[in-house]
Design a protein around this motif. Sequence first.
Motif, PDB file in Angstrom:
ATOM      1  N   SER A  87      46.429   1.900 -12.195  1.00 43.94           N
ATOM      2  CA  SER A  87      47.335   3.015 -11.887  1.00 43.94           C
ATOM      3  C   SER A  87      48.368   2.583 -10.855  1.00 43.94           C
ATOM      4  N   LYS A  88      49.450   3.328 -10.786  1.00 43.84           N
ATOM      5  CA  LYS A  88      50.514   2.986  -9.839  1.00 43.84           C
ATOM      6  C   LYS A  88      50.026   3.112  -8.394  1.00 43.84           C
ATOM      7  N   GLU A  89      49.089   4.038  -8.143  1.00 39.60           N
ATOM      8  CA  GLU A  89      48.534   4.201  -6.798  1.00 39.60           C
ATOM      9  C   GLU A  89      47.691   2.986  -6.403  1.00 39.60           C
ATOM     10  N   LYS A  90      46.873   2.526  -7.345  1.00 44.54           N
ATOM     11  CA  LYS A  90      46.041   1.347  -7.059  1.00 44.54           C
ATOM     12  C   LYS A  90      46.910   0.108  -6.903  1.00 44.54           C
ATOM     13  N   ALA A  91      47.960   0.008  -7.725  1.00 43.30           N
ATOM     14  CA  ALA A  91      48.875  -1.132  -7.628  1.00 43.30           C
ATOM     15  C   ALA A  91      49.571  -1.146  -6.274  1.00 43.30           C
ATOM     16  N   THR A  93      48.362   0.088  -3.455  1.00 46.81           N
ATOM     17  CA  THR A  93      47.360  -0.307  -2.458  1.00 46.81           C
ATOM     18  C   THR A  93      47.174  -1.818  -2.448  1.00 46.81           C
ATOM     19  N   ILE A  94      47.070  -2.415  -3.627  1.00 50.18           N
ATOM     20  CA  ILE A  94      46.892  -3.865  -3.733  1.00 50.18           C
ATOM     21  C   ILE A  94      48.102  -4.601  -3.167  1.00 50.18           C
ATOM     22  N   TYR A  95      49.300  -4.116  -3.502  1.00 47.75           N
ATOM     23  CA  TYR A  95      50.520  -4.768  -3.022  1.00 47.75           C
ATOM     24  C   TYR A  95      50.647  -4.666  -1.507  1.00 47.75           C
ATOM     25  N   SER A  96      50.259  -3.526  -0.954  1.00 51.35           N
ATOM     26  CA  SER A  96      50.320  -3.335   0.505  1.00 51.35           C
ATOM     27  C   SER A  96      49.370  -4.298   1.207  1.00 51.35           C
ATOM     28  N   GLU A  97      48.189  -4.514   0.623  1.00 51.44           N
ATOM     29  CA  GLU A  97      47.225  -5.452   1.202  1.00 51.44           C
ATOM     30  C   GLU A  97      47.752  -6.876   1.146  1.00 51.44           C
ATOM     31  N   PHE A 103      54.275  -0.465   2.378  1.00 55.87           N
ATOM     32  CA  PHE A 103      55.691  -0.380   2.022  1.00 55.87           C
ATOM     33  C   PHE A 103      56.093   1.038   1.623  1.00 55.87           C
ATOM     34  N   LEU A 104      55.126   1.906   1.303  1.00 57.16           N
ATOM     35  CA  LEU A 104      55.440   3.281   0.890  1.00 57.16           C
ATOM     36  C   LEU A 104      56.043   4.086   2.043  1.00 57.16           C
ATOM     37  N   ASN A 110      56.608   5.917  -4.445  1.00 52.98           N
ATOM     38  CA  ASN A 110      55.990   4.756  -5.102  1.00 52.98           C
ATOM     39  C   ASN A 110      56.862   4.318  -6.283  1.00 52.98           C
ATOM     40  N   PRO A 111      57.522   3.146  -6.173  1.00 51.47           N
ATOM     41  CA  PRO A 111      58.394   2.693  -7.272  1.00 51.47           C
ATOM     42  C   PRO A 111      57.637   1.981  -8.407  1.00 51.47           C
ATOM     43  N   LEU A 112      56.343   1.734  -8.168  1.00 52.72           N
ATOM     44  CA  LEU A 112      55.566   1.002  -9.167  1.00 52.72           C
ATOM     45  C   LEU A 112      55.199   1.906 -10.334  1.00 52.72           C
ATOM     46  N   LYS A 113      54.735   1.277 -11.413  1.00 53.78           N
ATOM     47  CA  LYS A 113      54.393   2.008 -12.632  1.00 53.78           C
ATOM     48  C   LYS A 113      52.945   1.733 -13.023  1.00 53.78           C
ATOM     49  N   ASN A 114      52.398   2.664 -13.786  1.00 54.58           N
ATOM     50  CA  ASN A 114      51.073   2.439 -14.347  1.00 54.58           C
ATOM     51  C   ASN A 114      51.141   1.244 -15.302  1.00 54.58           C
ATOM     52  N   GLY A 115      50.121   0.391 -15.229  1.00 52.24           N
ATOM     53  CA  GLY A 115      50.167  -0.826 -16.049  1.00 52.24           C
ATOM     54  C   GLY A 115      48.874  -1.065 -16.810  1.00 52.24           C
ATOM     55  N   ILE A 116      49.017  -1.721 -17.943  1.00 51.89           N
ATOM     56  CA  ILE A 116      47.862  -2.124 -18.759  1.00 51.89           C
ATOM     57  C   ILE A 116      47.930  -3.631 -18.958  1.00 51.89           C
TER      58      ILE A 116
END
Length: 292
Positions: A87-91, A93-97, A103-104, A110-116
């Motif tokens: 999910s974009k929220e989890k992405a 969190t990972i990017y911030s770590e 960065f939010l 949140n500029p990120l997108k849900n990804g598969i």
Amino acid sequence: MSSKFDAYQKRRLLSSYLSVVVSIALVLFMVGVLGLILLKSTFVANKVKEKVAITLFLKDNVSTKNRNSFKESIQKEEFTRTIIYTSKEKAATIYSEEIGEDFLKFLGKNPLKNGIDIYLKADFVTPEKMQELEDRFLKNAFVSDVSYDKPLINLLTKNIKRISFWLLVVCGFFGLIAMILINSSIRLSIYSKRFNIKTMQMVGATKGFIRRPFIWQSIKLGIIGALLALTGLGVLIYYVDQLAPSLHLVKDYVTLGYLVGGVLISAFLITWISTYFATQRFLNLKTDELYY
């Protein structure tokens, strides 16, 4: 005196048979090792390929129901090994770590997108097939973008083809050496019986009748040599499996089956062909040529 000569002849015969068996066993062991490397190189290459993923970024307006339905349809595709949804929220969190700060707080959204992440089966990890998948998913109404490492895929495919080619060349080269060495051993064994061959031929025995016992004897020696080679390969495989359990050598029954079958068939064919031509050579010689 006659008994001593007979005993001497038996020792020579046993020594000749032993040298043939040892030669066959050593050569087939070497060929078996190369065959194992060739077979397991495919396994290793597939493992590397299966770590490659193609990522689909979904549009923000895709509902949860449509997203779940889309994931299920992807999982059923023949090219899919497994999928991981992020999910974009989890992405975020990972990017911030990874960057060490949130960065939010600076962006306010949140500029990120849900990804598969789609991890593909090894057969589909090629530049051509992955390009086809990219074009297909870009046409999908739920997908905003598709991403994967194209340079890595090109380099991976190129290197695997290069390594496979040279492994085949090396295996072919040593296979030829194996045939030459085994052929030489068998010819030396038959050479000691050249006078017997000519005597049988002079009393009217056909070439097929003369050749048959030599072929069967060589095949028996070849099978014994193959069994010795397989025993050595078994010890080697067990030892390597203890050092590198990730290769799954002992439990890879398909590879072991190919290896055992290949060694036994090679022993049969090489000894049969070598004996056929060796006996044929002596059958075609004139009597006075047997002394040279």
